[in-house]
Design a protein around this motif. Structure first.
Motif, PDB file in Angstrom:
ATOM      1  N   VAL A 358     -10.568  -3.212  -4.662  1.00  0.00           N
ATOM      2  CA  VAL A 358      -9.161  -2.882  -4.865  1.00  0.00           C
ATOM      3  C   VAL A 358      -8.602  -1.952  -3.793  1.00  0.00           C
ATOM      4  N   ASN A 359      -9.460  -1.177  -3.128  1.00  0.00           N
ATOM      5  CA  ASN A 359      -8.976  -0.245  -2.111  1.00  0.00           C
ATOM      6  C   ASN A 359      -9.170  -0.760  -0.686  1.00  0.00           C
ATOM      7  N   ASN A 360      -9.582  -2.004  -0.544  1.00  0.00           N
ATOM      8  CA  ASN A 360      -9.697  -2.603   0.779  1.00  0.00           C
ATOM      9  C   ASN A 360      -8.316  -2.647   1.434  1.00  0.00           C
ATOM     10  N   PRO A 361      -8.164  -2.139   2.677  1.00  0.00           N
ATOM     11  CA  PRO A 361      -6.839  -2.115   3.312  1.00  0.00           C
ATOM     12  C   PRO A 361      -6.173  -3.484   3.402  1.00  0.00           C
ATOM     13  N   GLN A 362      -6.943  -4.536   3.649  1.00  0.00           N
ATOM     14  CA  GLN A 362      -6.357  -5.874   3.709  1.00  0.00           C
ATOM     15  C   GLN A 362      -5.876  -6.335   2.335  1.00  0.00           C
ATOM     16  N   VAL A 363      -6.628  -5.952   1.298  1.00  0.00           N
ATOM     17  CA  VAL A 363      -6.213  -6.279  -0.064  1.00  0.00           C
ATOM     18  C   VAL A 363      -4.913  -5.558  -0.398  1.00  0.00           C
ATOM     19  N   ARG A 365      -2.703  -4.535   1.710  1.00  0.00           N
ATOM     20  CA  ARG A 365      -1.663  -5.189   2.502  1.00  0.00           C
ATOM     21  C   ARG A 365      -1.197  -6.468   1.795  1.00  0.00           C
ATOM     22  N   GLY A 366      -2.142  -7.229   1.288  1.00  0.00           N
ATOM     23  CA  GLY A 366      -1.790  -8.445   0.558  1.00  0.00           C
ATOM     24  C   GLY A 366      -1.005  -8.155  -0.698  1.00  0.00           C
ATOM     25  N   GLN A 367      -1.320  -7.051  -1.373  1.00  0.00           N
ATOM     26  CA  GLN A 367      -0.581  -6.674  -2.573  1.00  0.00           C
ATOM     27  C   GLN A 367       0.872  -6.358  -2.232  1.00  0.00           C
ATOM     28  N   ALA A 368       1.094  -5.654  -1.120  1.00  0.00           N
ATOM     29  CA  ALA A 368       2.456  -5.365  -0.685  1.00  0.00           C
ATOM     30  C   ALA A 368       3.200  -6.647  -0.320  1.00  0.00           C
ATOM     31  N   LEU A 369       2.528  -7.570   0.347  1.00  0.00           N
ATOM     32  CA  LEU A 369       3.151  -8.844   0.713  1.00  0.00           C
ATOM     33  C   LEU A 369       3.476  -9.671  -0.520  1.00  0.00           C
ATOM     34  N   PHE A 370       2.631  -9.600  -1.527  1.00  0.00           N
ATOM     35  CA  PHE A 370       2.859 -10.293  -2.796  1.00  0.00           C
ATOM     36  C   PHE A 370       4.184  -9.837  -3.399  1.00  0.00           C
ATOM     37  N   ALA A 371       4.437  -8.534  -3.362  1.00  0.00           N
ATOM     38  CA  ALA A 371       5.689  -8.001  -3.890  1.00  0.00           C
ATOM     39  C   ALA A 371       6.871  -8.357  -2.994  1.00  0.00           C
ATOM     40  N   ALA A 489      -4.352 -11.972   4.160  1.00  0.00           N
ATOM     41  CA  ALA A 489      -4.284 -10.779   3.309  1.00  0.00           C
ATOM     42  C   ALA A 489      -3.727 -11.112   1.928  1.00  0.00           C
ATOM     43  N   LEU A 490      -2.688 -11.930   1.898  1.00  0.00           N
ATOM     44  CA  LEU A 490      -2.088 -12.320   0.622  1.00  0.00           C
ATOM     45  C   LEU A 490      -3.100 -13.058  -0.246  1.00  0.00           C
ATOM     46  N   VAL A 491      -3.795 -14.010   0.333  1.00  0.00           N
ATOM     47  CA  VAL A 491      -4.811 -14.758  -0.416  1.00  0.00           C
ATOM     48  C   VAL A 491      -5.930 -13.828  -0.870  1.00  0.00           C
ATOM     49  N   LEU A 492      -6.351 -12.919   0.000  1.00  0.00           N
ATOM     50  CA  LEU A 492      -7.425 -12.001  -0.342  1.00  0.00           C
ATOM     51  C   LEU A 492      -7.041 -11.148  -1.549  1.00  0.00           C
ATOM     52  N   PHE A 493      -5.785 -10.688  -1.578  1.00  0.00           N
ATOM     53  CA  PHE A 493      -5.328  -9.914  -2.735  1.00  0.00           C
ATOM     54  C   PHE A 493      -5.404 -10.745  -4.021  1.00  0.00           C
ATOM     55  N   VAL A 494      -4.844 -11.935  -3.995  1.00  0.00           N
ATOM     56  CA  VAL A 494      -4.841 -12.769  -5.203  1.00  0.00           C
ATOM     57  C   VAL A 494      -6.263 -13.056  -5.668  1.00  0.00           C
ATOM     58  N   GLU A 495      -7.179 -13.215  -4.720  1.00  0.00           N
ATOM     59  CA  GLU A 495      -8.565 -13.520  -5.079  1.00  0.00           C
ATOM     60  C   GLU A 495      -9.318 -12.312  -5.630  1.00  0.00           C
ATOM     61  N   THR A 496      -8.708 -11.132  -5.557  1.00  0.00           N
ATOM     62  CA  THR A 496      -9.342  -9.979  -6.218  1.00  0.00           C
ATOM     63  C   THR A 496      -8.943  -9.856  -7.684  1.00  0.00           C
ATOM     64  N   LEU A 497      -7.967 -10.620  -8.113  1.00  0.00           N
ATOM     65  CA  LEU A 497      -7.426 -10.446  -9.461  1.00  0.00           C
ATOM     66  C   LEU A 497      -8.388 -10.966 -10.520  1.00  0.00           C
TER      67      LEU A 497
END
Length: 497
Positions: A358-363, A365-371, A489-497
């Motif tokens: 959850v604290n990975n910088p790319q993750v 970044r992806g969370q911000a892009l998701f929003a 980054a966006l995909v990486l964030f979604v894949e952490t959910l």
């Protein structure tokens, strides 16, 4: 409020500019778990690998764990044809698509469509996990939400017990759809094309409507049921008042257990309100197992072999304790209320797995892009649960949890490329429910594939985004403008959910 790290400030800034949905997500940041690592609050399990979707709620008490084990046994064991030496699991069919709940929900996970250029039926090898909903034009049954085909009913079953013909076969082909991102990167989507053939009981009624549905993963389903109905309606009000194209609508459906109309939250078109209704309906439609709320087999008047087939469920009359399906009544269900309740409890108490990295910088970044891309306008991240609608069938462990499912549980027009043309209660032919995103990154671990969307047409998160249209067209166009690094980054964030 605790100070933000630089990465969390990036997420917060994105939320402030994201419009609809930003305020309540920021409010959640005041909670002890601001990034939603504990997806189900105290119910969350830290799990990866093949069994990631199969653990009980982390806060489930010992009696609940006993019920969980019992329900699990009935969820996974195959049902058999009647008559059988034991009546505890007999009554399969006469028509069916699976022999057990786990036949579609393998390891409590998501189904995978068959290989392209393939056929289904009769009773294909391996997991089917893909069913075809049927209906015809005209005034729908108010308690079913559709008008079934008079010969084949509301579901196409490609398997039958001995002496009963499978209803037919499903042929699947594909059509490539090409596109490119703003940076010139090309992509190809594969649109599935379906054909129902080898019909055993003659032609369909004119104007048949067909909708494919893949089996979703089940972890966290009880928490989804415990989201207050008022919050779903709030989502619709907030979207109606906000600028932009996102205008979700709740579905209102008949619940056979509550015997009243409720807001839908399960099914790809939110056409089911409760886990109890969903479970009894799946036993009935997918396996041909009758219950006190679905006492008659799904045979139509044209299907004479189906009507003449044996009915299970224990002694009724006759020397073998078997009556024809056409004469079965509510007093002889093939699954009794207690057993059905155990299976419902099992599904309600499957725990969501914690987020990873959850604290990975790319993750982050992806969370911000998701929003920024307005994905959170439909995929609302967080809720606090209340008590489920049927406490005897669920657990108090589900109540009062801050959860992070990423859904508004509303219907949205997703454009012509995803349209099935088939209404379902208040849902029209272009609308689909926003599916929860939690667990999406573990599907490959559990089920060995990354097929997403209502029929598995998308191979991975990015393809799923590219299938979005209608109300989500503007969000998709923002993703199309992203460079490769931001897309990853966006995909990486979604894949952490």
């Amino acid at each position: 409020m605790k100070p933000f790290t630089a990465a969390r400030r990036l997420v917060a800034a994105a939320l402030l500019t994201a419009g609809c949905g930003g305020a309540w997500w920021l409010h959640a940041d005041e909670a002890p778990d601001p990034l939603g690592e504990k997806t189900g609050g105290a119910t969350t399990v830290y799990a990866t690998g093949k069994n990631a979707f199969s653990f009980p709620l982390a806060n489930l008490d010992d009696p609940g764990r006993t019920r969980f084990v019992i329900g699990n046994s009935f969820f996974k064991r195959n049902w058999v044809e009647a008559p059988a030496s034991t009546t505890a699991r007999d009554g399969l069919g006469p028509h069916f698509i699976a022999r057990s709940c786990a036949g579609c929900h393998v390891l409590d996970g998501r189904g995978e469509p068959p290989a392209w250029k393939n056929t289904l039926g009769p009773e294909p090898e391996g997991t089917v996990a893909l069913l075809m909903r049927l209906s015809v034009a005209g005034t729908p049954d108010p308690k079913a939400g559709v008008r079934p085909d008079p010969v084949y009913g509301d579901q196409f079953n490609n398997a039958g017990i001995q002496g009963v013909k499978p209803e037919g076969r499903v042929e699947i082909r594909q059509k490539p759809l090409h596109g490119r991102f703003a940076d010139g990167t090309r992509y190809t989507l594969q649109q599935p094309l379906y054909k129902l053939t080898d019909l055993a009981y003659g032609p369909f009624a004119p104007g048949l409507m067909v909708s494919p549905r893949i089996a979703p993963q089940l972890a966290g389903a009880g928490l989804i049921e415990a989201i207050p109905e008022a919050e779903i309606l709030r989502n619709a009000r907030d979207q109606a008042a906000a600028p932009g194209p996102v205008k979700g609508q709740p579905n209102r459906v008949w619940d056979v257990f509550a015997q009243e109309e409720r807001v839908g939250r399960f099914g790809w078109k939110a056409n089911v309100a409760t886990l109890a209704h969903q479970t009894a309906g799946a036993f009935h439609g997918d396996m041909g197992i009758t219950s006190s709320v679905h006492p008659l087999e799904t045979c139509t008047p044209t299907q004479k072999d189906c009507l003449a087939a044996p009915h299970g469920g224990g002694k009724t009359n006759g020397s073998q304790g078997i009556v024809p399906a056409s004469k079965a009544v509510a007093q002889q269900p093939e699954i009794d209320d207690d057993t059905l309740g155990q299976v419902i409890f099992y599904q309600a108490t499957l725990a969501p797995a914690a987020r990873r990295n959850v604290n990975n910088p790319q993750v982050l970044r992806g969370q911000a892009l998701f929003a920024q891309a307005q994905c959170a306008a439909c995929h609302r991240p967080s809720y606090v649960t209340a008590e489920g609608p049927f406490p005897k069938l669920t657990s108090p462990a589900l109540k009062g949890q801050r959860i992070w499912p990423y859904t508004d549980l509303l219907l949205h027009d997703m454009g012509p490329d995803l349209a099935d043309g088939r209404p379902d209660f208040l849902a029209n032919g272009t609308q689909w429910k926003t599916p929860p995103l939690w667990g999406i990154g573990l599907i490959k671990d559990v089920n060995g594939h990354t097929r997403l969307m209502h029929d598995g047409r998308a191979n991975g998160v990015l393809e799923a985004i590219l299938w979005h249209g209608g109300e989500a067209q503007a969000a998709k166009e923002q993703v199309l403008k992203m460079n490769r690094r931001d897309r990853q980054a966006l995909v990486l964030f979604v894949e952490t959910l």
